[in-house]
Design a protein around this motif. Structure first.
Motif, PDB file in Angstrom:
ATOM      1  N   LEU A 338       0.894  -1.179   0.000  1.00 12.12           N
ATOM      2  CA  LEU A 338       0.000   0.000   0.000  1.00 12.12           C
ATOM      3  C   LEU A 338       0.919   1.211   0.000  1.00 12.12           C
ATOM      4  CD1 LEU A 338      -2.827  -0.605   2.658  1.00 12.12           C
ATOM      5  CD2 LEU A 338      -3.105  -0.334   0.209  1.00 12.12           C
ATOM      6  N   GLU A 339       1.440   1.534  -1.165  1.00 10.91           N
ATOM      7  CA  GLU A 339       2.487   2.548  -1.202  1.00 10.91           C
ATOM      8  C   GLU A 339       1.901   3.965  -1.285  1.00 10.91           C
ATOM      9  OE1 GLU A 339       6.615   1.611  -2.970  1.00 10.91           O
ATOM     10  OE2 GLU A 339       5.560   2.848  -4.428  1.00 10.91           O
ATOM     11  N   ILE A 340       2.423   4.842  -0.467  1.00 12.18           N
ATOM     12  CA  ILE A 340       2.029   6.256  -0.550  1.00 12.18           C
ATOM     13  C   ILE A 340       3.282   7.123  -0.380  1.00 12.18           C
ATOM     14  CG2 ILE A 340      -0.271   5.873   0.437  1.00 12.18           C
ATOM     15  CD1 ILE A 340       0.846   7.418   2.951  1.00 12.18           C
ATOM     16  N   ARG A 341       3.103   8.404  -0.648  1.00 14.99           N
ATOM     17  CA  ARG A 341       4.182   9.366  -0.371  1.00 14.99           C
ATOM     18  C   ARG A 341       3.650  10.305   0.711  1.00 14.99           C
ATOM     19  NH1 ARG A 341       5.070  14.237  -1.912  1.00 14.99           N
ATOM     20  NH2 ARG A 341       7.156  15.087  -1.905  1.00 14.99           N
ATOM     21  N   GLY A 342       4.269  10.259   1.863  1.00 10.90           N
ATOM     22  CA  GLY A 342       3.779  11.086   2.967  1.00 10.90           C
ATOM     23  C   GLY A 342       4.776  11.085   4.109  1.00 10.90           C
ATOM     24  N   ARG A 343       4.299  11.474   5.285  1.00  9.73           N
ATOM     25  CA  ARG A 343       5.195  11.534   6.454  1.00  9.73           C
ATOM     26  C   ARG A 343       5.040  10.260   7.273  1.00  9.73           C
ATOM     27  NH1 ARG A 343       6.010  17.625   6.510  1.00  9.73           N
ATOM     28  NH2 ARG A 343       4.827  18.002   4.626  1.00  9.73           N
ATOM     29  N   LYS A 344       6.053   9.421   7.139  1.00  8.50           N
ATOM     30  CA  LYS A 344       6.007   8.074   7.704  1.00  8.50           C
ATOM     31  C   LYS A 344       5.873   8.089   9.233  1.00  8.50           C
ATOM     32  CE  LYS A 344       8.872   3.970   7.378  1.00  8.50           C
ATOM     33  NZ  LYS A 344      10.224   3.549   7.002  1.00  8.50           N
ATOM     34  N   GLY A 345       6.720   8.891   9.856  1.00  8.28           N
ATOM     35  CA  GLY A 345       6.750   8.929  11.322  1.00  8.28           C
ATOM     36  C   GLY A 345       5.389   9.333  11.878  1.00  8.28           C
ATOM     37  N   GLN A 346       4.779  10.302  11.232  1.00 10.59           N
ATOM     38  CA  GLN A 346       3.493  10.808  11.733  1.00 10.59           C
ATOM     39  C   GLN A 346       2.387   9.769  11.560  1.00 10.59           C
ATOM     40  OE1 GLN A 346       2.730  14.685  10.081  1.00 10.59           O
ATOM     41  NE2 GLN A 346       4.328  15.577  11.358  1.00 10.59           N
ATOM     42  N   LEU A 347       2.423   9.080  10.424  1.00  8.98           N
ATOM     43  CA  LEU A 347       1.407   8.056  10.178  1.00  8.98           C
ATOM     44  C   LEU A 347       1.573   6.914  11.193  1.00  8.98           C
ATOM     45  CD1 LEU A 347      -0.840   7.800   8.127  1.00  8.98           C
ATOM     46  CD2 LEU A 347       0.581   6.214   6.864  1.00  8.98           C
ATOM     47  N   HIS A 348       2.819   6.582  11.472  1.00 10.61           N
ATOM     48  CA  HIS A 348       3.132   5.544  12.450  1.00 10.61           C
ATOM     49  C   HIS A 348       2.531   5.915  13.807  1.00 10.61           C
ATOM     50  CE1 HIS A 348       5.778   3.247  15.192  1.00 10.61           C
ATOM     51  NE2 HIS A 348       5.672   2.341  14.241  1.00 10.61           N
ATOM     52  N   GLN A 349       2.700   7.175  14.141  1.00 11.91           N
ATOM     53  CA  GLN A 349       2.185   7.683  15.407  1.00 11.91           C
ATOM     54  C   GLN A 349       0.665   7.502  15.494  1.00 11.91           C
ATOM     55  OE1 GLN A 349       3.753  11.584  16.101  1.00 11.91           O
ATOM     56  NE2 GLN A 349       2.156  12.004  17.606  1.00 11.91           N
ATOM     57  N   ILE A 350      -0.024   7.792  14.375  1.00 12.67           N
ATOM     58  CA  ILE A 350      -1.499   7.664  14.382  1.00 12.67           C
ATOM     59  C   ILE A 350      -1.881   6.200  14.602  1.00 12.67           C
ATOM     60  CG2 ILE A 350      -3.617   7.966  13.050  1.00 12.67           C
ATOM     61  CD1 ILE A 350      -2.290  10.169  11.480  1.00 12.67           C
ATOM     62  N   ILE A 351      -1.258   5.309  13.828  1.00 13.16           N
ATOM     63  CA  ILE A 351      -1.630   3.890  13.935  1.00 13.16           C
ATOM     64  C   ILE A 351      -1.333   3.369  15.352  1.00 13.16           C
ATOM     65  CG2 ILE A 351      -1.304   1.564  12.951  1.00 13.16           C
ATOM     66  CD1 ILE A 351      -2.338   3.340  10.828  1.00 13.16           C
ATOM     67  N   VAL A 352      -0.183   3.747  15.904  1.00  9.85           N
ATOM     68  CA  VAL A 352       0.148   3.319  17.271  1.00  9.85           C
ATOM     69  C   VAL A 352      -0.938   3.794  18.228  1.00  9.85           C
ATOM     70  CG1 VAL A 352       1.738   3.691  19.197  1.00  9.85           C
ATOM     71  CG2 VAL A 352       2.643   3.124  16.959  1.00  9.85           C
ATOM     72  N   LEU A 450      -2.715   9.499  -1.472  1.00 12.36           N
ATOM     73  CA  LEU A 450      -1.606   8.704  -2.033  1.00 12.36           C
ATOM     74  C   LEU A 450      -0.348   9.549  -2.122  1.00 12.36           C
ATOM     75  CD1 LEU A 450      -3.267   6.648  -4.886  1.00 12.36           C
ATOM     76  CD2 LEU A 450      -2.837   6.040  -2.506  1.00 12.36           C
ATOM     77  N   ASP A 451      -0.558  10.803  -2.453  1.00  9.85           N
ATOM     78  CA  ASP A 451       0.601  11.692  -2.531  1.00  9.85           C
ATOM     79  C   ASP A 451       0.263  12.966  -1.772  1.00  9.85           C
ATOM     80  OD1 ASP A 451       2.850  13.022  -3.105  1.00  9.85           O
ATOM     81  OD2 ASP A 451       2.634  12.987  -5.285  1.00  9.85           O
ATOM     82  N   GLU A 452       0.972  13.170  -0.710  1.00  4.49           N
ATOM     83  CA  GLU A 452       0.693  14.362   0.092  1.00  4.49           C
ATOM     84  C   GLU A 452       0.926  15.608  -0.748  1.00  4.49           C
ATOM     85  OE1 GLU A 452       2.491  16.712   3.824  1.00  4.49           O
ATOM     86  OE2 GLU A 452       2.708  14.553   3.835  1.00  4.49           O
ATOM     87  N   HIS A 453      -0.076  16.441  -0.793  1.00  7.80           N
ATOM     88  CA  HIS A 453       0.027  17.645  -1.617  1.00  7.80           C
ATOM     89  C   HIS A 453       1.155  18.527  -1.066  1.00  7.80           C
ATOM     90  CE1 HIS A 453      -1.109  21.335  -3.621  1.00  7.80           C
ATOM     91  NE2 HIS A 453      -1.733  20.541  -4.479  1.00  7.80           N
ATOM     92  N   PRO A 454       2.021  19.009  -1.955  1.00  9.58           N
ATOM     93  CA  PRO A 454       3.141  19.818  -1.465  1.00  9.58           C
ATOM     94  C   PRO A 454       2.739  20.985  -0.575  1.00  9.58           C
ATOM     95  CG  PRO A 454       3.305  19.470  -3.830  1.00  9.58           C
ATOM     96  CD  PRO A 454       2.006  18.890  -3.408  1.00  9.58           C
ATOM     97  N   ALA A 455       1.528  21.546  -0.853  1.00  7.15           N
ATOM     98  CA  ALA A 455       1.125  22.731  -0.071  1.00  7.15           C
ATOM     99  C   ALA A 455       0.682  22.368   1.328  1.00  7.15           C
ATOM    100  CB  ALA A 455      -0.007  23.450  -0.787  1.00  7.15           C
ATOM    101  N   THR A 456       0.273  21.098   1.557  1.00  6.42           N
ATOM    102  CA  THR A 456      -0.285  20.789   2.884  1.00  6.42           C
ATOM    103  C   THR A 456       0.823  20.562   3.898  1.00  6.42           C
ATOM    104  OG1 THR A 456      -0.432  18.473   2.252  1.00  6.42           O
ATOM    105  CG2 THR A 456      -2.444  19.777   2.106  1.00  6.42           C
TER     106      THR A 456
END
Ligand SMILES: Nc1ncnc2c1ncn2[C@@H]1O[C@H](COP(=O)(O)OP(=O)(O)OP(=O)(O)O)[C@@H](O)[C@H]1O
Ligand SMILES: [Mg+2]
Length: 456
Positions: A338-352, A450-456
């Motif tokens: 499930l590949e995406i481009r984003g902030r890995k650490g932050q997503l990890h934090q949410i799932i935890v 899937l791809d974090e918008h550069p502006a966000t």
């Protein structure tokens, strides 16, 4: 008010005709005829006069009525002709400009207004002539002693029976009072906002106090057993050193055996492993708490990268489950990639956070289950974390994303997990929602682009 009265007409005109007409054959009949005609004419005259008087009375009543309406109006009324000359004004206008209607009649309407508004007022008539509308225009009347009265004006054309424009009616609502009230309201609003901000600050301080109390409580426990373990290890170290020194001094086997018993060397060797593990666990707990605190206060920016959400979910689940005393069953239904481009650490934090919450509500429940599903749509990855716990009471479901909302005892939770997770999801251009599952338990749905918008 009108012509002479009924009685006046009869007296003033009944005698003269009889004397001047000749008498003779048939003369009498002629006289009678003339007198009858005269009577008829008088009767008609009297009727007309009565009718006229009645009409006059009604006219006066209508006039009084209109006058009373005009006098009761708080709005300003100005009627002018097609040349912009004043024809009528109401008492409200007279009061504001401190001039009588009779002095104003025939003067140009623009003269009633202050210098700045005159040009606009002159234009109103032209606008109406060209079929335009004059509504809600703010102009100022010139009052006595250079006072100004701001009014909001509506103008309507006045037409004759053939529909030709013969002037305009200007109605103005004084809004100076309104403006003053608005200003007062605005000041009150500002004061309120200020007070609210102060309350927010004190609330934040209280929340910080709660946070510090919770954190202090949480740190206390691991630190105390790290200390306890370290003292034990120190004692054990001393015993081992003593025993090794005896070894080096080539002490005889019997003495060594006695010393080994005395110093409880076997017990020491058995305990060292668990003591070190316990100490490490305590240190890890301290590290986790510090990390949690950092995630709350951190404003470090993480750069987006390409990664596999499935792997991240697996590690997050491992992390949480490893620390649970009674481990719930975990059912993972996620595709391998499930590949995406984003902030890995932050997503990890949410799932935890989500898995930890689920594990917390399932604590002590032997049939506890956590189900995690993952799917990819055209634009996002959706991860659902569900459990078969008690679910969230309807009166709390709106509150659980609020900062510091927690149902856990002090020291067990800060109530920041979901608040932070929700904000991270939003920041990444995604979303985090919650619902109760029909069969019981809670379901958290995390959506990330899937791809974090550069502006966000
Ligand atoms: N899966 C769940 N089922 C039932 N209630 C839940 C679930 N997840 C969260 N909650 C409720 O939402 C509250 C807030 O959760 P949140 O993660 O924000 O804080 P916390 O878990 O209490 O503390 P922290 O995460 O900061 O250690 C929890 O205290 C709990 O009452
Ligand atoms: Mg939590």
């Amino acid at each position: 008010m009108l012509t002479p009265s009924h009685k006046d007409i009869r007296l003033g005109s009944s005698n003269p005709p009889r004397q001047s007409l000749p008498m003779g054959d048939g003369g009498e009949a002629v006289w009678i005829d003339v007198i009858q005609k005269m009577d008829e004419v008088y009767t008609e005259l009297v009727d007309s006069q009565t009718e006229l008087e009645e009409k006059n009375l009604r006219l006066e009543e209508a006039h009084d009525f209109i006058g009373s309406v005009l006098a009761a109006m708080t709005d300003v009324l100005i009627v002018c002709d097609a040349d912009g000359l004043i024809q009528q004004v109401n008492p409200a206008l007279e009061t504001i400009v401190a001039r009588r209607e009779r002095d104003l009649t025939g003067l140009p309407i623009a003269g009633l207004f202050d210098d700045k508004s005159q040009e606009a007022v002159c234009g109103f008539l032209h606008e109406l002539m060209n079929g335009g509308m004059v509504a809600q225009r703010d102009v100022s009347l010139a009052g006595p002693d250079s006072q100004k009265a701001l009014i909001s004006v509506n103008c309507t054309p006045r037409r004759d029976h053939r529909g030709r424009l013969v002037g305009m009616v200007l109605v103005g609502r004084p809004i100076g009072e309104l403006q003053r009230a608005y200003r007062e309201l605005d000041t009150a609003h500002q004061k309120l906002t200020h007070t609210q901000q102060r309350m927010l600050v004190s609330e934040k301080m209280a929340a910080l106090g709660r946070l510090v109390a919770g954190v202090a409580h949480e740190l206390n426990n691991p630190i105390s057993f790290v200390f306890g373990n370290m003292y034990a290890l120190k004692r054990y170290g001393e015993a081992i050193t003593k025993y090794l020194s005896a070894c080096n001094e080539k002490t005889g086997p019997d003495k060594m055996q006695a010393l080994r018993r005395e110093l409880k060397i076997d017990q020491v060797l058995r305990d060292i492993g668990p003591l070190v593990d316990g100490t490490l666990e305590g240190a890890e707990r301290v590290r986790d708490i510090v990390q949690d605190l950092r995630r709350f206060s951190s404003n470090q920016e993480e750069t987006p990268e390409v990664f596999n959400v499935t792997r991240l979910v697996r590690t997050a689940v491992d992390w949480v489950i490893k620390t649970q005393r009674m481990k719930p069953a975990v059912i993972l239904d996620v595709p391998d990639m499930l590949e995406i481009r984003g902030r890995k650490g932050q997503l990890h934090q949410i799932i935890v956070n989500l898995v930890q919450n689920a594990a917390d509500v399932l604590e002590g429940n032997p049939g506890g289950e956590i189900m995690i599903t993952g799917e990819k749509t055209e634009s996002e990855v959706i991860v659902r974390v569900c459990d078969n716990g008690p679910g969230i009471p309807p009166d709390r479901i709106d509150k659980i994303f609020e900062p510091f909302f927690t149902t856990k005892p002090i020291g067990a939770g800060t109530g920041l997990g979901l608040y932070i997770s929700y904000n991270i999801a939003l920041k990444q251009g995604g979303d985090l929602t919650v619902a109760n599952r029909p069969g019981g338990g809670a379901e958290f749905t995390l959506k990330v682009p899937l791809d974090e918008h550069p502006a966000t």
